[in-house]
Design an enzyme around this catalytic site. Sequence first.
Site, PDB file in Angstrom:
ATOM      1  N   ARG A 184       0.819  -1.207   0.000  1.00  0.00           N
ATOM      2  CA  ARG A 184       0.000   0.000   0.000  1.00  0.00           C
ATOM      3  C   ARG A 184       0.857   1.264   0.000  1.00  0.00           C
ATOM      4  O   ARG A 184       2.022   1.255   0.371  1.00  0.00           O
ATOM      5  CB  ARG A 184      -0.938   0.013   1.213  1.00  0.00           C
ATOM      6  CG  ARG A 184      -2.022  -1.051   1.155  1.00  0.00           C
ATOM      7  CD  ARG A 184      -2.834  -1.020  -0.134  1.00  0.00           C
ATOM      8  NE  ARG A 184      -3.470   0.251  -0.380  1.00  0.00           N
ATOM      9  CZ  ARG A 184      -4.692   0.582   0.082  1.00  0.00           C
ATOM     10  NH1 ARG A 184      -5.371  -0.273   0.810  1.00  0.00           N
ATOM     11  NH2 ARG A 184      -5.218   1.737  -0.197  1.00  0.00           N
TER      12      ARG A 184
ATOM     13  N   THR B 151     -11.372   0.712  -6.400  1.00  0.00           N
ATOM     14  CA  THR B 151     -10.546  -0.443  -6.069  1.00  0.00           C
ATOM     15  C   THR B 151     -10.965  -1.609  -6.960  1.00  0.00           C
ATOM     16  O   THR B 151     -12.102  -1.653  -7.432  1.00  0.00           O
ATOM     17  CB  THR B 151     -10.721  -0.807  -4.576  1.00  0.00           C
ATOM     18  OG1 THR B 151     -10.345   0.299  -3.780  1.00  0.00           O
ATOM     19  CG2 THR B 151      -9.891  -2.014  -4.184  1.00  0.00           C
TER      20      THR B 151
ATOM     21  N   THR C 269      -5.516  -0.676  -5.884  1.00  0.00           N
ATOM     22  CA  THR C 269      -6.355   0.516  -5.753  1.00  0.00           C
ATOM     23  C   THR C 269      -5.608   1.806  -6.056  1.00  0.00           C
ATOM     24  O   THR C 269      -4.383   1.869  -5.923  1.00  0.00           O
ATOM     25  CB  THR C 269      -6.935   0.597  -4.326  1.00  0.00           C
ATOM     26  OG1 THR C 269      -7.870   1.667  -4.240  1.00  0.00           O
ATOM     27  CG2 THR C 269      -5.842   0.812  -3.288  1.00  0.00           C
TER      28      THR C 269
ATOM     29  N   GLU D 221      -7.469   4.317  -4.657  1.00  0.00           N
ATOM     30  CA  GLU D 221      -8.370   4.819  -3.613  1.00  0.00           C
ATOM     31  C   GLU D 221      -9.695   5.254  -4.208  1.00  0.00           C
ATOM     32  O   GLU D 221     -10.576   4.431  -4.397  1.00  0.00           O
ATOM     33  CB  GLU D 221      -7.731   5.933  -2.785  1.00  0.00           C
ATOM     34  CG  GLU D 221      -8.605   6.482  -1.658  1.00  0.00           C
ATOM     35  CD  GLU D 221      -9.145   5.417  -0.710  1.00  0.00           C
ATOM     36  OE1 GLU D 221     -10.115   5.732   0.013  1.00  0.00           O
ATOM     37  OE2 GLU D 221      -8.646   4.295  -0.676  1.00  0.00           O
TER      38      GLU D 221
ATOM     39  N   GLU E  36      -4.592   8.174  -1.792  1.00  0.00           N
ATOM     40  CA  GLU E  36      -4.669   7.306  -0.610  1.00  0.00           C
ATOM     41  C   GLU E  36      -4.632   8.072   0.702  1.00  0.00           C
ATOM     42  O   GLU E  36      -5.174   7.619   1.708  1.00  0.00           O
ATOM     43  CB  GLU E  36      -3.524   6.286  -0.656  1.00  0.00           C
ATOM     44  CG  GLU E  36      -3.608   5.229   0.428  1.00  0.00           C
ATOM     45  CD  GLU E  36      -4.921   4.474   0.376  1.00  0.00           C
ATOM     46  OE1 GLU E  36      -5.499   4.257   1.446  1.00  0.00           O
ATOM     47  OE2 GLU E  36      -5.347   4.133  -0.729  1.00  0.00           O
TER      48      GLU E  36
END
Length: 430
Positions: free
Chosen positions: A97, A391, A409, A411, A428
């Site tokens: 992430r 996503t 993703t 976001e 994000e």
Amino acid sequence: MKNILHLVALCLFTTLAAPALAEHHQSKNTGTAASAHPDATRAGFEMLQAGGSATDAAMAMMLALTVVEPQSSGIGGGGFFLHHDAKQGWMQTIDGREMAPAAAGSTRFLGEDGKPLPFIQAMPGGKSVGVPGNMRLMEMAHKKWGKLPWEKLFEPAIRLAENGYVVSVSQASWLRRLQKIWVDFPEARALYWKDGAPAKSGSIIKNPELGALLRELQADGADAFYTGKTVAAISDVVANAPRSPATITADDFANYRAILRSPVCTSYRVYKICGMGPPSSGATTVLGILGAIERFDMGKLYAEEPERAWHVIGESMRLAYADREKYLADRDFVAVPVDGLIDKDYLASRSQMIALQRARPQMPGMETYPAGNPPGSVARTAAISSEVAGTTHFTAVDAEGNIANMTSTVEGPFGSQLIARGMVLNNELT
């Protein structure tokens, strides 16, 4: 009963998946691939047909989705990757992430009055962009479980970027909904608008700049993303964003690491179930749901009163999501009571709250499901999130039975709305 469990898992793991035409390719001798876009699925299956592993197929799908599903995911964002080894019988997971740049502080999304900005003000522009993680994730996954040459995995995505792809109904819908925001984002319009208006479904879009970036990554590896002109391009775009300009530096990129994490596992009846732990909320939430329904004879209930069976699942979801809102966060920065959230005794006590005859009301001032107090938890105020479709999720199984799946993703839809070297940059941080 099996169908119910499949749907529970599907609902939780793909809650944020953008609505699109899902496609599944399967062959007895090569394996199977599935994603939310047919071009990406074909990319994954192409790797399997070439003798690739499940990981090879998943990474090819991630790259292809960067091109054809930019509203949902891509190399300008991040992801979670899960790998199940068929021979060893165990799972490993990678956290790829996005990370906040060093310049991001606790007042980043506060207005002049000191209050949090509305999401629609905070999301577009430079301040919401985190350091993307998908390329470091891909690098780690390929080194551990890849079979095909790194260069091979890029071929379908490069073709799609350079030759063009067909705009889906889902993408066209998001383009229409974002057109007022895009008044301030000419680079996005230049890519995804046709004749002065959002591209319609069925239109052909080419992205040669992204194709060139993919060719560089194909030749030079993930380091080409985290050094040099790609970093310079992202830093420049973020610093000169038409809304909320911000700072993201070469050091921010140099310091990024994908992290190999242990999965979160527990039992459900006779099954052992594992999933992605924090900062993902997937495993703890799915396992919380299953723990709450475990005391019910779901097979009998579904056979005799199917609506009651769905009612139990729905109420269990509400219980699990109440805990999710209050306790799930990035474990590197916040204490998350993972063991407590999946504790059998705790979930059994939560399950006793389920009213079999009716749903608990949610009207203001009426009783609803509060978050619980799992073992090991500390007092915390729940912050209700407002999630939107930005996503995607995809899966591959190879001929040896190894399984790879990934949630990828940017976001929100089209992330920060910023474009760097043809890729959408995530939002994000919001």
